[in-house]
Design an enzyme around this catalytic site. Structure first.
Site, mmCIF file in Angstrom:
data_model
loop_
_atom_site.group_PDB
_atom_site.id
_atom_site.type_symbol
_atom_site.label_atom_id
_atom_site.label_comp_id
_atom_site.label_asym_id
_atom_site.label_seq_id
_atom_site.Cartn_x
_atom_site.Cartn_y
_atom_site.Cartn_z
ATOM 1 N N THR A 176 0.823 -1.209 0.000
ATOM 2 C CA THR A 176 0.000 0.000 0.000
ATOM 3 C C THR A 176 0.861 1.265 0.000
ATOM 4 O O THR A 176 2.016 1.252 0.433
ATOM 5 C CB THR A 176 -0.915 0.035 1.250
ATOM 6 O OG1 THR A 176 -0.124 -0.313 2.374
ATOM 7 C CG2 THR A 176 -2.074 -0.917 1.111
ATOM 8 N N ASN A 177 0.257 2.348 -0.494
ATOM 9 C CA ASN A 177 0.899 3.678 -0.552
ATOM 10 C C ASN A 177 2.203 3.661 -1.355
ATOM 11 O O ASN A 177 3.105 4.451 -1.112
ATOM 12 C CB ASN A 177 1.191 4.228 0.846
ATOM 13 C CG ASN A 177 -0.081 4.418 1.639
ATOM 14 O OD1 ASN A 177 -1.115 4.736 1.037
ATOM 15 N ND2 ASN A 177 -0.028 4.200 2.935
ATOM 16 N N ARG A 178 2.307 2.713 -2.254
ATOM 17 C CA ARG A 178 3.517 2.559 -3.093
ATOM 18 C C ARG A 178 4.771 2.300 -2.270
ATOM 19 O O ARG A 178 5.893 2.508 -2.717
ATOM 20 C CB ARG A 178 3.727 3.765 -4.022
ATOM 21 C CG ARG A 178 2.544 3.987 -4.912
ATOM 22 C CD ARG A 178 2.867 4.640 -6.227
ATOM 23 N NE ARG A 178 1.654 4.705 -7.048
ATOM 24 C CZ ARG A 178 1.442 3.942 -8.103
ATOM 25 N NH1 ARG A 178 2.344 3.070 -8.490
ATOM 26 N NH2 ARG A 178 0.328 4.052 -8.791
ATOM 27 N N LEU A 179 4.548 1.866 -1.037
ATOM 28 C CA LEU A 179 5.704 1.507 -0.200
ATOM 29 C C LEU A 179 5.980 0.023 -0.419
ATOM 30 O O LEU A 179 5.827 -0.813 0.471
ATOM 31 C CB LEU A 179 5.429 1.840 1.267
ATOM 32 C CG LEU A 179 5.262 3.343 1.510
ATOM 33 C CD1 LEU A 179 4.933 3.635 2.969
ATOM 34 C CD2 LEU A 179 6.520 4.106 1.101
ATOM 35 N N HIS A 180 6.345 -0.279 -1.641
ATOM 36 C CA HIS A 180 6.484 -1.672 -2.049
ATOM 37 C C HIS A 180 7.631 -2.348 -1.313
ATOM 38 O O HIS A 180 8.547 -1.692 -0.816
ATOM 39 C CB HIS A 180 6.725 -1.750 -3.565
ATOM 40 C CG HIS A 180 5.744 -0.942 -4.333
ATOM 41 N ND1 HIS A 180 4.388 -1.135 -4.230
ATOM 42 C CD2 HIS A 180 5.915 0.087 -5.196
ATOM 43 C CE1 HIS A 180 3.766 -0.280 -5.008
ATOM 44 N NE2 HIS A 180 4.670 0.489 -5.600
#
Ligand SMILES: Cc1cc2nc3c(=O)[nH]c(=O)nc-3n(C[C@H](O)[C@H](O)[C@H](O)COP(=O)(O)O)c2cc1C
Length: 201
Positions: A176-180
């Site tokens: 999520t939130n591009r906090l891959h």
């Protein structure tokens, strides 16, 4: 934040487990499809899809015409990259390593397992070279079909497998939130121990 699980130690075992999952995921039409990138003498990179035909501790194997662009480039400059994107799993795997020819026995065995039409096609196609017309290719195929009638089709000498012996394998997982999540395994040479690092997304 989603819970983080400890990363497995061995990236090949990790890849195999993920590959198995990809093969069992019906939405993934071609789990063995991977993008292979090579570099030419002029430093220009090029990419194309090939199919993964074997993977183990030794590396990732695909088959091709060694006189094709990819074949010539990988033999001249063995540093290549492979990329898997399994969209329904939200996973990307990046592999970098050195390509080397598989043994003739392995190539013969795999070639013999292919449908006869594909075997004849491997003889008929001067892969990556200009073709005057579709008719030219079809005429060549007809001629070869006649030439090999009633006998097993031998493997063309210019058709074989390349094994990419990995020096790095990165597993990317959508979060999520591009906090891959990015897990990078690297080693100095094949057979050396793997190091592990988390990377910023
Ligand atoms: C799904 C898919 C699978 C492919 N598998 C292979 C393969 O295993 N081996 C191969 O030589 N080409 C395969 N191709 C064709 C290559 O992408 C490429 O067009 C061809 O090998 C010529 O590449 P080159 O001129 O860069 O050498 C495949 C293409 C697609 C779309």
């Amino acid at each position: 934040m989603e819970p983080q699980r400890p990363a497995p130690d061995d990236p090949i075992a990790r890849f195999l487990a993920l590959f198995d999952l990809a093969k069992r995921t019906p939405q993934i039409m071609e789990p063995t499809g991977m993008v292979l990138s090579t570099v030419g003498d002029d430093g220009r990179p090029s990419s194309r899809v090939v199919l993964l035909k074997g993977v183990d501790e030794e590396g990732f194997v695909f088959y091709t015409n060694l006189e094709s662009r990819k074949g010539r480039e990988a033999l001249a400059r063995p540093s290549v990259a492979l990329l898997f994107w399994w969209h329904p799993l939200e996973v990307q795997v990046r592999v970098e390593g050195a390509a080397q020819r598989v043994g003739d026995e392995d190539a013969d065995a795999y070639f013999a397992s292919r449908p006869r039409g594909s075997q004849l096609g491997a003889w008929a196609s001067d892969q990556s070279r200009p073709l005057k017309s579709r008719e030219e290719l079809e005429a060549r195929l007809a001629e070869l079909t006649e030439r090999f009638e009633g006998m097993p089709v031998p493997r063309p000498p210019h058709w074989s497998g390349l094994r990419v012996r990995p020096l790095s394998i990165e597993f990317w997982k959508n979060r999520t939130n591009r906090l891959h999540e990015r897990h990078l395994y690297a080693r100095e040479k094949p057979g050396a121990p793997w190091s592990f690092a988390l990377l910023n997304p």
